[in-house]
Design a protein around this motif. Structure first.
Motif, short mmCIF file in Angstrom:
data_model
loop_
_atom_site.label_atom_id
_atom_site.label_comp_id
_atom_site.label_asym_id
_atom_site.label_seq_id
_atom_site.Cartn_x
_atom_site.Cartn_y
_atom_site.Cartn_z
N VAL A 111 0.83 -1.20 0.00
CA VAL A 111 0.00 0.00 0.00
C VAL A 111 0.88 1.26 0.00
N VAL A 114 2.70 2.03 -3.32
CA VAL A 114 1.81 2.72 -4.26
C VAL A 114 1.74 4.21 -3.91
N TRP A 117 5.04 5.97 -4.79
CA TRP A 117 5.17 6.15 -6.24
C TRP A 117 4.30 7.31 -6.72
N ARG A 118 3.05 7.35 -6.26
CA ARG A 118 2.14 8.42 -6.69
C ARG A 118 2.64 9.78 -6.21
N PHE A 224 -5.34 8.00 3.86
CA PHE A 224 -4.37 7.34 2.96
C PHE A 224 -4.14 8.19 1.72
N ILE B 33 -5.67 0.80 -4.82
CA ILE B 33 -4.33 0.21 -4.79
C ILE B 33 -4.07 -0.63 -6.05
N ARG B 35 -5.43 -0.69 -8.73
CA ARG B 35 -5.54 0.14 -9.93
C ARG B 35 -4.15 0.49 -10.50
N ALA B 36 -3.16 0.51 -9.63
CA ALA B 36 -1.80 0.81 -10.09
C ALA B 36 -1.26 -0.30 -10.99
N TRP B 37 -1.83 -1.49 -10.90
CA TRP B 37 -1.38 -2.61 -11.75
C TRP B 37 -2.31 -2.81 -12.94
N PHE B 46 1.18 1.36 -13.38
CA PHE B 46 2.65 1.45 -13.29
C PHE B 46 3.28 1.31 -14.68
#
Lengths: 497, 173
Positions: A111, A114, A117-118, A224, B33, B35-37, B46
């Motif tokens: 989690v 992600v 990265w964002r 989050f 979450i 959704r990034a893949w 990504f």
């Protein structure tokens, strides 16, 4: 991404935070020292461009690097002296992670990857940032001054350029040294804070129970999202909570240095969101109660009250009284922002009602707001309420000082946010109040680690996992601070019988 | 390894499985979450993002028309050699009235995106505006403002759209 720059800034965060901990003589376990240093260091480095601007020093890359280096050096003078005298020992890292903690921590890692990265990949996009701190930071990088061409624009559509320099300054540093969109400091803060939050839970609860509570905490949807959407509120929550955490430490250990450190943290929370000053005012009755209980002489009480308010007020004045008034080329009158009709308390009660109904329980006639509480905070608040109710019914005896202070803190936020809405009309429900309530959540964690119910469950698991041999010591499971006060009361059904 | 620790490990896995199989948290994990893949919006994955690291592309993907609009205006003005441009930005009500799907940035955000100064029809320096954004044939276009009557006419068209929207919403002018 400039990795050398990132490494430099990370070291800067750590050294400045670590130095400050040493100045205040705050002793924590190594992992917690590292995490609190990083959190503190994020706020401390943010002062660098601001101080440079106060002295009209051009905000160039070289000057910022020098500024960070000088700040770290100054804050570490006491540590260097101790190092020279050989009066320093290297910390021993002992993570002591249990095998069964891995699943939850693995999900946490995914989690947060992600989120990181964002935070790195996306440009800042929150309107409140683009129309204020981010725009000022971008043009500071280009024009080498915070008093840049942004202030020659039509600013009637926003007051975001008047918000404190915390985000602006961190953006300046990270844009100059790390990546074109900055922002990565938010990941440093969020990751450090969340690991610290887990460690706090784990100090008193069995890791299995701590993991479940932590799962509900880090999956709260709205908070989050703000681990990668840059705004003030997440940082404000972190420092407000840190202030409370160390205030509890002070009330338990009665060490004045911890009180001063807690005041500094509340000051930083004010430096991030100025209206936090009002919430800090609401903490005074709690302090008064404990000072009276400890038979602190009245003069000392007055002095401590003064310190408790003066430090956050200093941070407030540094921005509003000094910078906005004497440096910014725009006029701002804070009195214009405040409600004039103090005698009419109905806005307070209306806000308290709508906040409770809509944000906490998701009750609304508006279909868009139905169940909004879950979309914002998940089931964390319900979990807390459930545990609290069970504790009140069955474990009243086991309320500790920490759990009482945590509950008081929750009450401060719960009543304080509507009070802010009454005091300052632009504090709206669906933005400022919604995010202002974040400050309650880590305090709920602090409560939960003392919960009689969770303590009982933890003890039962411990007893089942490692049945105690008479005379043998149970191995330590906490990976955090050992300089803890006496452990929370540990109810155990068997013992009770 | 202690057998009881393995039981706790399995219990932790089971709890996670149940947790993320509930409608609420399952949906959260899927939409926020995972959704990034895998996502219908390719720009959120990504894979796409790893191949598109250019900061300008990242701004286009995230900020969409607000950013590209500002950039296009700046480019146009640069091509036309505009000196000290001050662009009159239309209110959102005007854009909506002309049925154009676009969010016009406020002056500070416009300046942040493209470095060109903008003004609203009610800004103090509106009479210094020498360029304006107007709607023509369902599209936005930028025109130079030649004189005060022309400027007044543009301001009037903006204001009229705001007044109509306010009337529709039951607010005073």
């Amino acid at each position: 991404m400039n990795f050398t720059g990132l490494l430099f800034v990370l070291i800067g965060h750590f050294l400045s935070g670590r130095g400050t901990l040493a100045i205040f003589n705050i002793k924590l376990k190594p992992l917690i020292t590292f995490l609190v240093s990083m959190i503190l260091g994020v706020a401390l480095l943010s002062l660098v461009p601001f101080i440079m601007q106060l002295f009209y020093i051009p905000i160039t890359r070289t000057n910022v690097i020098l500024g960070i280096a000088i700040l770290c050096l100054l804050l570490n003078i006491p540590t260097l002296i101790r190092l020279r005298s050989g009066n320093i020992t290297m910390p021993k890292l002992n993570f002591n992670l249990e095998f069964y903690e891995i699943p939850v921590l693995l999900v946490f890692t995914v989690v947060m990857l992600v989120s990181i990265w964002r935070c790195f990949y996306y440009p800042p996009f929150a309107r409140d940032m683009l129309s204020g701190p981010e725009a000022i930071a971008e043009f500071t990088v280009r024009e080498k001054t915070m008093l840049n061409s942004i202030f020659s624009l039509n600013l009637e559509s926003t007051n975001n350029h008047l918000k404190p320099p915390y985000v602006t300054d961190l953006q300046i540093i990270y844009k100059m040294l790390v990546s074109p969109f900055g922002q990565v400091w938010l990941s440093v803060l969020a990751v450090s804070f969340l690991i610290w939050a887990y460690a706090i839970l784990r100090e008193k609860l069995h890791p299995f129970i701590a993991g479940i509570i932590f799962l509900f905490f880090f999956t709260m949807p709205d908070p989050f999202a703000y681990t990668y959407i840059m705004l003030f509120d997440y940082s404000n929550m972190v420092f407000f909570f840190a202030g409370f955490y160390f205030l509890v430490q002070y009330l338990e250990k009665k060490q004045y240095n911890i009180f001063l450190f807690s005041v500094l943290l509340f000051g930083i929370a004010t430096y991030i969101r100025l209206e936090t000053l009002v919430l800090e005012g609401l903490i005074l009755p709690l302090l008064f109660f404990y000072f009276r209980k400890d038979k602190v002489p009245p003069v000392k009480i007055i002095i401590r009250f003064a310190i408790f308010l003066i430090v956050p007020f200093f941070f407030y004045e540094m921005w509003v009284g000094l910078f906005v008034k004497h440096y910014l080329p725009v006029h701002f009158d804070v009195s214009q922002e405040i409600n004039k009709n103090f005698s009419n308390l109905s806005p307070f009660f209306e806000r308290l009602g709508s906040m409770t109904k809509i944000l906490i329980f998701g009750i609304s006639d508006n279909p868009n707001q139905k169940d909004i509480n879950l979309r914002l905070y998940g089931y964390f608040v319900y979990l807390f309420l459930l545990i609290l109710i069970v504790d009140i019914i069955f474990y009243r005896k086991y309320f500790t000082l920490e759990s009482k202070v945590a509950l008081y803190g929750i009450l401060v936020v719960y009543l304080g946010m509507p009070f802010l809405g009454y005091l300052i009309p632009w504090v709206d429900l669906m933005n400022t109040t919604k995010r202002g309530l974040y400050k309650m959540f880590p305090l709920m964690l602090l409560y939960m680690r003392n919960s009689g119910l969770l303590q009982m469950l933890s003890n039962n698991i411990r007893n089942w996992e490692l049945p105690q041999i008479p005379g043998a010591k149970r191995p330590k499971t906490a990976m955090a601070n050992t300089s803890q006060p006496k452990p929370a009361a540990q109810p155990n059904k068997k013992n009770k019988k | 390894m202690n057998f009881k620790k393995i039981i706790l490990f399995v219990a932790a896995c089971l709890i996670l499985l149940i947790f993320f199989n509930t409608t609420f948290y399952g949906n959260w994990f899927q939409t926020k979450i995972y959704r990034a893949w895998e996502s219908e919006a390719e720009v959120e994955t990504f894979d796409y993002q790893w191949d598109h690291m250019d900061p300008v592309q990242r701004k286009i993907d995230k900020l969409a028309s607000t950013y590209t609009f500002s950039q296009q205006v700046a480019e146009f003005l640069k091509k036309n050699g505009a000196k000290n441009p001050l662009v009159l930005l239309p209110p959102q009500e005007y854009i909506k009235e002309r049925q154009i799907d676009m969010i016009i940035p406020e002056p500070i955000v416009f300046y942040y995106h493209c470095g060109v100064k903008g003004a609203w029809y009610n800004s103090a320096n509106v009479n210094q505006a020498n360029w304006a954004i107007i709607a023509r044939n369902g599209e936005l276009t930028i025109i130079p403002i030649q004189n005060q009557p022309e400027r007044d006419a543009i301001i009037a068209s903006y204001k009229s759209a705001v007044d109509k929207a306010n009337q529709a919403a039951g607010q005073p002018k």
